[in-house]
Enzyme design. Structure first.
Site, PDB file in Angstrom:
ATOM      1  N   ASN A 136       0.822  -1.214   0.000  1.00  0.00           N
ATOM      2  CA  ASN A 136       0.000   0.000   0.000  1.00  0.00           C
ATOM      3  C   ASN A 136       0.860   1.269   0.000  1.00  0.00           C
ATOM      4  OD1 ASN A 136       1.032   0.070   2.558  1.00  0.00           O
ATOM      5  ND2 ASN A 136      -0.918  -0.110   3.636  1.00  0.00           N
ATOM      6  N   HIS A 138       3.434   1.873   2.059  1.00  0.00           N
ATOM      7  CA  HIS A 138       4.007   2.307   3.345  1.00  0.00           C
ATOM      8  C   HIS A 138       5.518   2.118   3.371  1.00  0.00           C
ATOM      9  CE1 HIS A 138       3.269  -1.899   5.388  1.00  0.00           C
ATOM     10  NE2 HIS A 138       4.510  -1.826   4.990  1.00  0.00           N
TER      11      HIS A 138
HETATM   12  C1  F6R Z   1       9.595  -3.440   8.220  1.00  0.00           C
HETATM   13  C2  F6R Z   1       9.074  -2.316   7.462  1.00  0.00           C
HETATM   14  C3  F6R Z   1       8.011  -2.469   6.433  1.00  0.00           C
HETATM   15  C4  F6R Z   1       8.418  -3.440   5.326  1.00  0.00           C
HETATM   16  C5  F6R Z   1       7.307  -3.555   4.278  1.00  0.00           C
HETATM   17  C6  F6R Z   1       7.634  -4.572   3.214  1.00  0.00           C
HETATM   18  O1  F6R Z   1      10.575  -3.026   9.152  1.00  0.00           O
HETATM   19  O2  F6R Z   1       9.517  -1.253   7.717  1.00  0.00           O
HETATM   20  O3  F6R Z   1       7.739  -1.208   5.883  1.00  0.00           O
HETATM   21  O4  F6R Z   1       9.582  -2.999   4.721  1.00  0.00           O
HETATM   22  O5  F6R Z   1       6.100  -3.931   4.902  1.00  0.00           O
HETATM   23  O6  F6R Z   1       7.685  -5.828   3.787  1.00  0.00           O
HETATM   24  P1  F6R Z   1       8.219  -7.103   2.964  1.00  0.00           P
HETATM   25  O7  F6R Z   1       9.655  -6.846   2.711  1.00  0.00           O
HETATM   26  O8  F6R Z   1       7.989  -8.250   3.889  1.00  0.00           O
HETATM   27  O9  F6R Z   1       7.418  -7.163   1.723  1.00  0.00           O
END
Ligand code: F6R
Length: 264
Positions: A136, A138
């Site tokens: 999304n 973030h």
């Molecule tokens: C975790 C964090 C999150 C992840 C994001 C992507 O510390 O800051 O913003 O980077 O949710 O997560 P993955 O890499 O599992 O797709």
């Protein structure tokens, strides 16, 4: 924003690891901002290997993690402190006291957020911040609608993020809906930012981050404001970019320029 598009997730990890190694070689006492999740796992493994082979040392480095679940202690297997111990800290030569992760069990979490900001400032600020990207848009746990100048604070996770991260929890296991996260303003204060995104599930967030408007609806679009943001993508994550050929062209030109400047 520097946009680097590589053929595979492995190549993305290698590019990211080399950037960290260069950072630590140039400044052994670097302050590193770190992330959890699936994306940085391969990069961390490369850093562990490089440290074992004495190609890099973290002995003088300090680290600050982006975020932590509110309500999970550091010894909980789903806590981000636990993740970092397992995937990086226990396997490199960093001093335990030089690793910071927000305290998910702080009795006064609001004060803990302010304290985290002070700790970062006292360390001299973050030199290189690693980021993953939520589907999304973030970054950290700064969900859509997060203030673009926000600082470390408590954030409610969106149902989408809770669902995305449910894969890490056992069926029926308590999964927090709140987090402590560095703010977007905190992230933008880092000297350099390195965002990695791989796989088709990230393609539309990648497009919004790079080609969409600067908007709190896509927190990662705030990186458009950063002077040294490097976004490293595999082909799948880059697939929805309208100007993909232009970004590839710029990178080829960058590489050619670097080669010329280094006299090769
Ligand atoms: C975790 C964090 C999150 C992840 C994001 C992507 O510390 O800051 O913003 O980077 O949710 O997560 P993955 O890499 O599992 O797709």
């Amino acid at each position: 924003m520097q946009i680097v598009i590589l053929p595979s997730a492995d190549a993305v990890a290698e590019y990211g690891a080399n950037l960290f190694i260069r950072q630590l070689t140039d400044k052994p006492g670097s302050v590193l901002g770190l992330a959890t999740g699936s994306t940085p796992l391969a990069l961390y493994q490369l850093l562990v290997n490089a440290c074992r082979q004495q190609q890099v040392s973290f002995a003088r480095a300090k680290t600050f993690n982006l975020d932590e679940y509110l309500g999970l202690a550091g010894d909980h297997p789903q806590s981000y402190r636990y993740f970092m111990q397992q995937h990086l800290f226990n396997a490199i030569d960093i001093l335990p006291e030089n690793t910071a992760v927000p305290d998910g069990t702080a009795t006064d979490p609001v004060a803990a957020c302010q304290q985290y900001e002070r700790q970062i400032a006292d360390a001299g600020g973050i030199d290189l911040q690693l980021l993953g990207l939520g589907r999304n848009g973030h970054i950290g746990f700064n969900e859509p609608s997060s203030g673009l100048r926000s600082r470390t604070r408590i954030k409610t996770l969106t149902p989408a993020t809770i669902a995305d991260n449910a894969r890490f929890f056992q069926p029926g296991e308590y999964q927090p809906h709140l987090s402590i996260t560095m703010g977007i303003g905190t992230i933008l204060d880092a000297g350099k930012v390195l965002l990695l995104a791989t796989g088709t599930s990230k393609a539309s967030a990648v497009k919004a981050m790079i080609e969409g408007p600067l908007t709190a609806a896509c927190p990662a679009s705030a990186l458009q404001l950063h002077q040294q943001a490097v976004v490293v993508l595999d082909d799948a994550a880059a697939a929805e970019l309208a100007d993909i050929e232009f970004y590839r062209h710029i990178e080829r030109e960058n590489q050619a320029l670097l080669k010329r400047l280094s006299g090769q």
